[in-house]
Design a protein around this motif. Structure first.
Motif, short mmCIF file in Angstrom:
data_model
loop_
_atom_site.label_atom_id
_atom_site.label_comp_id
_atom_site.label_asym_id
_atom_site.label_seq_id
_atom_site.Cartn_x
_atom_site.Cartn_y
_atom_site.Cartn_z
N SER A 95 44.74 26.68 5.81
CA SER A 95 43.66 25.95 5.14
C SER A 95 43.08 26.71 3.95
N CYS A 96 43.74 27.77 3.50
CA CYS A 96 43.14 28.70 2.54
C CYS A 96 42.62 28.01 1.28
N GLN A 97 43.34 27.02 0.76
CA GLN A 97 42.93 26.41 -0.51
C GLN A 97 41.67 25.55 -0.38
N ARG A 98 41.36 25.07 0.82
CA ARG A 98 40.17 24.23 0.95
C ARG A 98 39.02 24.90 1.69
N ARG A 108 54.24 26.73 -6.06
CA ARG A 108 53.53 25.73 -5.27
C ARG A 108 54.46 24.58 -4.88
N PRO A 109 54.20 23.92 -3.75
CA PRO A 109 54.92 22.70 -3.43
C PRO A 109 54.49 21.55 -4.34
N HIS A 110 55.23 20.45 -4.30
CA HIS A 110 54.86 19.25 -5.07
C HIS A 110 53.44 18.83 -4.70
N GLY A 111 52.68 18.42 -5.70
CA GLY A 111 51.37 17.83 -5.48
C GLY A 111 50.27 18.80 -5.14
N VAL A 112 50.52 20.10 -5.27
CA VAL A 112 49.51 21.11 -5.04
C VAL A 112 49.22 21.81 -6.37
N HIS A 113 47.96 21.78 -6.78
CA HIS A 113 47.61 22.43 -8.04
C HIS A 113 46.11 22.64 -8.12
N GLY A 121 39.65 26.97 -5.58
CA GLY A 121 40.76 26.75 -4.67
C GLY A 121 41.72 25.78 -5.32
N ASP A 122 43.00 25.85 -4.96
CA ASP A 122 43.99 24.93 -5.54
C ASP A 122 43.93 23.62 -4.76
N ARG A 123 42.86 22.86 -4.98
CA ARG A 123 42.63 21.65 -4.20
C ARG A 123 42.41 20.42 -5.06
N THR A 124 42.94 20.44 -6.28
CA THR A 124 42.92 19.22 -7.08
C THR A 124 43.85 18.17 -6.49
#
Length: 208
Positions: A178-181, A203-208, A128-131
């Protein structure tokens, strides 16, 4: 760098054009996650594939896995919020998505990550993109796919049925809520003969 692309039988134009987002369809996945899907959002997608495959400064990466350092099985490129994107169509796509989702997302799409899957041996593992903020906030990741369709798989992190969605030839998918987490996604390796595909992830800022 460019691999042979079998063009789409349904998109026989070299004129790049984004369609309307009015026909996008939302599917609730559960646990507060959803996906929006729009086939054929981009007309002339094969021409964009050829441009990106030839002109983007693709890089190969190596990562440590257990006791070994291995090749990442795809090529990568990244464009920050202030970087010019490699084709004006991508700038238009990002702006169009930002406007469409402005009220729901509350911020614009900012960055663009590109992945080049050269054939069926290239893949991306479950993740998931949850870094960044995706680990604790609802957010969105919009993916525009060009080239040969490859299956995107989604599954809930706590176990459950897998959702399979082939993506390619100008298709758009937006993973939201909540898809990424609460869910993971992957592009598995394919034993079938698979042509090349490029995905562009906004992606928005701060999502990766």
């Amino acid at each position: 760098m460019t691999r042979h692309l079998q063009g789409s039988l349904f998109d026989q134009t070299d004129q790049l054009r984004l369609g309307s987002l009015d026909g996008i369809r939302r599917t609730a996945l559960g646990l507060g996650a959803w996906i929006d899907v729009l086939p054929g959002w981009l007309s002339g997608s094969d021409a964009l594939f050829e441009h990106l495959a030839a002109e983007v400064p693709w890089r190969a990466e190596r990562r440590k896995m257990y006791d070994h350092v291995v090749d990442v099985p795809r090529l990568l490129a990244f464009y920050g919020a202030d970087d010019p994107l490699p084709h004006p169509l991508l700038t238009e796509a990002r702006a169009t998505l930002s406007a469409h989702y402005a009220e729901e997302l509350g911020e614009p799409f900012a960055t663009a990550g590109l992945c080049y899957y050269r054939d069926g041996r290239d893949s991306v593992a479950w993740h998931g993109d949850r870094t960044g903020r995706g680990a604790h906030e609802d957010t969105m990741v919009a993916i525009l796919s060009v080239g040969t369709p490859r299956d995107l798989l989604l599954r809930p992190t706590r176990g459950g049925d897998t959702v399979r969605r082939p993506l390619g030839h100008g298709e758009l998918i937006v993973m939201g809520g909540s898809c990424q987490r609460t869910w993971e996604h992957s592009i598995p390796k394919s034993t079938r003969a698979a042509g090349p595909r490029i995905s562009i992830q906004f992606r928005p800022h701060g999502v990766h």
